[in-house]
Design an enzyme around this catalytic site. Structure first.
Site, PDB file in Angstrom:
ATOM      1  CD  GLU A 155      29.973  38.970  46.649  1.00 46.51           C
ATOM      2  OE1 GLU A 155      29.244  39.136  47.041  1.00 46.51           O
ATOM      3  OE2 GLU A 155      31.357  39.339  47.372  1.00 46.51           O
ATOM      4  CB  ILE A 166      35.534  35.456  49.000  1.00 45.10           C
ATOM      5  CG1 ILE A 166      37.108  34.246  48.259  1.00 45.10           C
ATOM      6  CG2 ILE A 166      34.896  35.317  50.006  1.00 45.10           C
ATOM      7  CD1 ILE A 166      37.825  35.242  49.627  1.00 45.10           C
ATOM      8  N   GLY A 226      53.045  35.625  35.408  1.00 47.00           N
ATOM      9  CA  GLY A 226      51.078  35.927  36.289  1.00 47.00           C
ATOM     10  C   GLY A 226      51.008  36.769  36.800  1.00 47.00           C
ATOM     11  CE  LYS A 267      40.895  43.648  44.834  1.00 45.84           C
ATOM     12  NZ  LYS A 267      42.000  42.377  45.123  1.00 45.84           N
TER      13      LYS A 267
END
Lengths: 416, 416
Positions: free
Chosen positions: B125, B132, B183, B201
């Protein structure tokens, strides 16, 4: 696994349509074979799909008594006989899936206990947010969180009306008529526009997220009927929108539960949820801020949630009821908000001074005051700093009694 | 159940923090007792939390070999040794949870098969969208759908840069430096800004939603490095935003896979997803349009997704691998878009006629043409109707060769 469906109205018809059109997809996700065996209704004529493949009955008792049926889908809605059907089915050791927010909000605790006692599941994803899988996510993916707040646009009718008012500048009564014509609002729209529908849904969500029992009368509830085009216009000038929000917030003093219109900044993700769409914004200490957006109603979308529940039963991946923890619920009069108050006033000096005085003696400062119009149309808009519900009520009572005040036209909370 | 954690960097530290701070919450959702027993790293000094309660090892082999450990959490990232660790653990019949998008995108199919063969789960996940729960939802609540399209903002770094450019009018290089300082972008930002991270992804999401295998080189990929403040400004004037979108769309001719910047209307729900937030918009034939919005990265938020996976293993509610169906993948040159093309041109008559001619002979009409500036700064912005990738490329090649064209400054797709 054999499924029995009770109710062939809007959602029930969608359940049948998905079974007929998406069977391969459903099957590819099911670990065991399944069949929609029997459908039950008093009148099958509302359903536009071919029902010849199914057994039919007008007796829910007969359907529940069928030993071949393991899963009962209750989609008739309303209080009785829906509650009795769910209870009877659970006691007959059948899993139950329902979209019935009213039954869940009123009798959820006892029905979930009956399910537990009989070692079956009672699932109700479709009862809140239509197609949005918020219940499953609160129980599952979001479960590592201690929730800070849940804020939802949970009613499509009111969101349609407010969006139309915002986009077109039209007044409430005009847009309500349009919504009724389009089938988005019922002939008697009171349950939607007074906030009751949203309150039922909020009580369901909050009871899961905060693992506690909530009764409807613990929710501070206010509808959208008093929102005028003038108020919407004021919000627009602030780059804000008016939305009917359902809010459950964990504060130091207890759980705050409220359903009412709010002026929210357009930078908030909920501000861009428009027309009949629903969304639930969740803030938790693990996953942070998240939002789930989708269709809050509709035959096929809501039926999608029903089928997701059915697949969870078939795959034995349903979450059971949660251990309840006790959480203090904040009394309504302790709930605090900033307020936008629009007053129709006499056009004469000293009005603002009188109003300010009423707030000042309660130790509340005024953030902004705008005087508009003149003569008969003279208005005063006041935006306050945070006030508790009880104190706001006493201040408003005193303001109403002033001779220079013709009417308190609007009282709307600002910010969440 | 005993858990072994490999990697105590950003996400691993978050996993430890949630175990320490939210243990009661995690326990209330777990059907069996569980314990984080052993942590493994070569260097524990990066982790800011107290590790005294855990066994420690620098050998992943030792950790995997521990017969008491049932669940391995791999959070070291990168290709090797992460892939080997996952494979070894699965073959030792341990459940594995990972956030490793690269390993999943490259070796997902074979690793999921190894998990299946050994009757254990491989869950991931946290590999897409941080906090999410999009993977769980695609497998579970959204599973009744035949998906039409999935459109994601899957990379926080590029979304931060584009949002800053949009809000402040600053140029790409300036904002990139700021993102690096904060960052949000790495010293070598290429994997983010060139679209590779989003492509990994997308391949993971699309392989679940369309139940098929996808390799990275089947994705049409373009980054954000050429987007200028001028392009952003043009989009703003259209009440639109430029976003780096990852798109998987089921067309009549096959599955379209693309990662590139897009000019999208501000009325689209993805347009208001700003800064480091991610969101995934899903359209399916059952639930309709929905969107999942939240934190795409961060120590605690991403660790929340890891714990949700761990709870799914403990509760035996994890979904297994899906039966794969074959779906044709559309060749890149067949992918069609509308284009915004910004050209630096000679300030003389006839330029537009030449450009129009190049499109006209390919049977493509121009939707809009705007001439801006004069002399050295003369520009021509052209917005085309839909063109296939291959034809667009040949037209651009021809445009570049025109003597009146000084540079093709930007080519950005319009609409989704």
């Amino acid at each position: 696994m054999n499924i029995g469906l009770i109710g062939t109205g809007t959602i029930g018809s969608g359940v049948i349509a998905l079974y007929q059109n998406n069977f391969d997809k459903l099957k590819s996700h099911a670990k065991k074979p399944f069949k929609l065996k029997t459908i039950c209704d008093l009148d099958f004529s509302k359903c536009p799909y071919d029902l010849s493949a199914f057994q039919k009955t007008s007796s829910y008792k007969e359907l529940i008594a069928d030993p071949e049926i393991n899963i009962i889908v209750e989609l008739i809605g309303g209080d009785e006989p829906a509650r009795t059907i769910i209870e009877t089915a659970l006691k007959a050791k059948k899993h139950v899936i329902t979209a019935n927010k009213l039954v869940l909000a009123k009798y959820g605790k006892e029905l979930l206990k009956i399910a537990d006692d009989n070692n079956v599941s009672l699932l109700y994803e479709a009862s809140v947010g239509g197609a949005i899988p918020i219940i499953n996510n609160l129980k599952d993916s979001l479960s590592p969180n201690n929730f800070k707040e849940i804020v939802g646009i949970l009613n499509g009718t009111t969101n349609f009306i407010l969006t139309k008012m915002q986009k077109e500048g039209a007044d409430y009564s005009v847009v309500l008529k349009e919504a009724q014509k389009l089938g988005y609002a019922e002939a008697d729209p009171s349950s939607d526009v007074e906030g009751l529908d949203s309150s039922y849904k909020l009580s369901i969500l909050a009871s899961i997220a905060f693992q506690t029992e909530i009764s409807i009368d613990q929710i501070l509830m206010e509808g959208i009927t008093k929102i005028s085009a003038k108020d919407i216009n004021y919000a627009k000038n602030l780059d804000a929108s008016i939305k009917l929000l359902a809010i459950a917030r964990n504060t130091d003093k207890g759980l705050e539960l409220r359903v009412h219109p709010v002026i929210i900044s357009n930078t908030h993700p909920l501000a861009s949820v428009n027309y009949v769409f629903n969304a639930i914004y969740v803030d938790g200490d693990a996953t942070g801020e998240s939002m789930f957006y989708g269709r809050g109603a509709g035959s096929i979308p809501t039926a999608g949630s029903v089928w997701a529940d059915i697949l969870n039963i078939i795959n034995e991946s349903a979450y059971g009821t949660e251990k309840k923890q006790t959480i203090n619920i904040l009394p309504k009069e302790e709930i605090a908000s900033k307020y936008y108050i629009r007053l129709l006033v006499e056009d004469k000096p000293g009005v603002l001074a009188e109003i300010s005085g009423i707030f000042a003696k309660r130790n509340i400062s005024i953030k902004e005051a705008i005087q508009k119009g003149a003569g008969e149309d003279a208005e005063l808009v006041v935006v306050t700093h945070t006030i508790k519900e009880g104190i706001k009520n006493s201040a408003i009572k005193e303001i109403k009694a002033l001779s220079c005040i013709k009417d308190v036209a609007s009282i709307i909370r600002v910010g969440i």
